[in-house]
Write an enzyme that holds these catalytic residues in place. Structure first.
Site, PDB file in Angstrom:
ATOM      1  N   GLU A 228      -1.771  68.043  64.700  1.00 32.35           N
ATOM      2  CA  GLU A 228      -2.204  66.792  64.051  1.00 32.35           C
ATOM      3  C   GLU A 228      -1.238  65.723  64.537  1.00 32.35           C
ATOM      4  O   GLU A 228      -0.102  65.648  64.076  1.00 32.35           O
ATOM      5  CB  GLU A 228      -2.092  66.905  62.522  1.00 32.35           C
ATOM      6  N   CYS A 262      -0.518  58.479  60.154  1.00 29.55           N
ATOM      7  CA  CYS A 262      -1.297  58.685  61.383  1.00 29.55           C
ATOM      8  C   CYS A 262      -2.703  58.114  61.234  1.00 29.55           C
ATOM      9  O   CYS A 262      -3.270  57.608  62.188  1.00 29.55           O
ATOM     10  CB  CYS A 262      -1.342  60.163  61.747  1.00 29.55           C
TER      11      CYS A 262
END
Ligand code: NDP
Length: 451
Positions: A228, A262
């Site tokens: 990720e 993110c």
């Protein structure tokens, strides 16, 4: 080796943590192996009960854990509490749904009986970042441990206090020793850990640089990896959108966690007709954000987590301005603090467009048409998610196939939810966390066939 965590707001030391020697690390790996042989045999119902208990421990200690998050990485305290409560939710979610996710999947064939069962695989090694020090860990640990695996955590070196508290959650909940272990180590021990036979998979959340280093080690050792990584989400606003409503969502999407997420909206792609109105209202709202000590209840913008991260954001601001971006607000930096900043007329060759901007910086980009907005959105090495704001939901849905990202949100900021799969494409990584998908990543889907 000693690690210190430093409060980014005032530079004071939060804690000192002594790194594990090689012998101590070997003992932890051995313990993981022993724990796995027993843990995988514990009935699922019992494992789920313990996970539910972990959720209770989190809720009972919200204040203590939230304070540690804020002290170590500077997140406003109200957001830290929200993070701890979200971790409790993910524990509860998997405790409730594991039975359904892990049940045998019968498949009709010419066999008397054929089905897929779901067995745990061993230890999953998690390399985690500081931006959501609890959430990133629980997001992997809740499904992974409930499925019967054991977990090994290497947290970011600036949040080792949080890492210790996370191990404490599992201990207090009654998990057997060794099922979840926190490793105080430098990341140069990754190779040794991944090579160990008990480790069957690696999950990493962090930068592309760290992701490719870890995936390379995993590949060399023929172990599975899930990554990720960063993102540069587009937040597209069409001309029919309700601008006042959208601006509120946009401010949260960009400024939450001081922009260090993110999935934060990083590129605001605005149709020409609403560009001026959106930019003006957004900038006014940015000016209203209260900054200060993140331990104060009303603080909305605290320091960034480390000075090097603030320096990097400031470089991106300055280089973009040098290339013609308009500095509409902010731009100043002092130590870990970076003023919330708005840049106008941002174009694809600028760092503020093409790089991940991990901090309180909003970039305003003009699009000539809806199609142009989608083209600009796609002009990115990242692929975590896109938001589209419009009153025309049908049209927005009909265009979901235009984006190559892992998520497409209409009239909402891209967010993670235990019930929905989460993950990216392109340089944002591979694999999915959360929901049933997150549990399936680290189990052996074993085919059973009876003639
Ligand atoms: P890193 O990617 O360096 O850190 C994330 C984790 O990876 C930490 O535990 C770190 O350990 C570890 N790590 C770093 N390098 C390696 C390596 N070679 N092998 C194994 N593990 C490694 O992020 P930074 O903190 O330096 O942040 C830099 C940028 O990364 C940010 O500005 C942002 O763009 C992105 N990022 C993205 C995140 C996300 O949510 N996707 C989260 C954090 C950062 P250690 O702390 O010991 O170096």
């Amino acid at each position: 080796m000693e690690f210190k965590s430093i409060n980014p707001y005032n530079g004071e030391e939060v804690g000192t943590y002594t790194g594990l020697s090689d012998t101590a690390l070997d003992a932890k790996l051995k313990l993981a192996k022993e724990a796995f042989t027993k843990w995988k045999k514990v009935p699922l119902e019992e494992r789920a009960k313990l996970m539910s208990k972990a959720g209770e421990v989190l809720k009972e200690n919200v204040e203590k854990y939230a304070k540690m998050i804020t002290l170590e990485m500077g997140k406003p305290i109200s957001e830290s509490r929200g993070e701890v409560n979200k971790c409790a939710w993910v524990c509860e979610y998997y405790a409730e749904n594991a039975q359904e996710f892990l049940k045998d999947e019968v498949i009709e064939t010419d066999a008397q009986k054929s089905f897929v069962r779901h067995d745990p695989i061993g230890a999953v090694f998690a390399v985690m970042p500081w931006n959501f020090p609890f959430w990133q860990v629980f997001r992997f640990a809740a499904p992974t441990l409930t499925a019967g695996n054991v977990g090994l955590l290497k947290h970011a070196a600036n949040v080792f206090g949080s890492a210790e508290m996370i191990e404490e959650v599992f201990t207090k909940a009654g998990f057997p020793e060794g099922v979840f272990q926190n490793l105080i180590i430098h990341h140069d021990k990754t190779d040794k850990i991944v090579k160990d036979d008990i480790v069957k998979a690696i999950t990493l959340t962090g930068s592309g640089r760290a992701g490719s280093a870890v995936a390379e080690i995993a590949g060399r050792n023929l172990k599975k990896s899930l990554l990720e990584l960063g993102g540069s989400n587009a937040f597209i606003v069409w001309e029919d959108a309700d601008i006042d409503k959208v601006v509120k969502t946009a401010i949260t999407a960009r400024m939450m966690n001081c922009g260090q997420s993110c999935i934060a909206a990083k590129r605001f792609i605005l149709l020409e007709g609403i560009y001026d109105e959106f930019v003006e209202k957004f900038t006014v709202s940015v000016k209203d954000l209260k900054d200060g000590d993140p331990l104060n209840e009303d603080t909305k913008i605290g320091p960034m987590a480390r000075k090097d991260l603030a320096d990097e954001l400031n470089r991106q601001v300055n280089e973009s301005v040098a290339l013609g971006a308009e500095l509409l607000h902010g731009g100043n930096q002092k130590e870990c603090y970076h003023e919330p900043t708005v840049l106008g007329n941002v174009t694809p060759e600028m760092p503020a467009f093409k790089e991940e901007t991990f901090g309180p910086l909003a970039t305003m980009i003009k699009a000539k048409s809806i199609e142009h907005a989608f083209e600009l959105s796609e002009q990115s090495d990242f692929g975590l998610g896109v938001t589209v704001c419009t009153e025309d939901i049908e049209k927005a849905l009909s265009m979901a196939g235009e984006v190559s990202d892992g998520a497409y949100f209409v009239n909402e900021l891209v967010k993670s939810d235990p019930r929905l799969p989460f993950g990216g494409t392109k340089n944002s990584g591979f694999g999915r966390e959360l929901a049933k998908d997150g549990m399936m990543e680290f189990v052996n889907r074993k085919t059973v066939y009876v003639k």
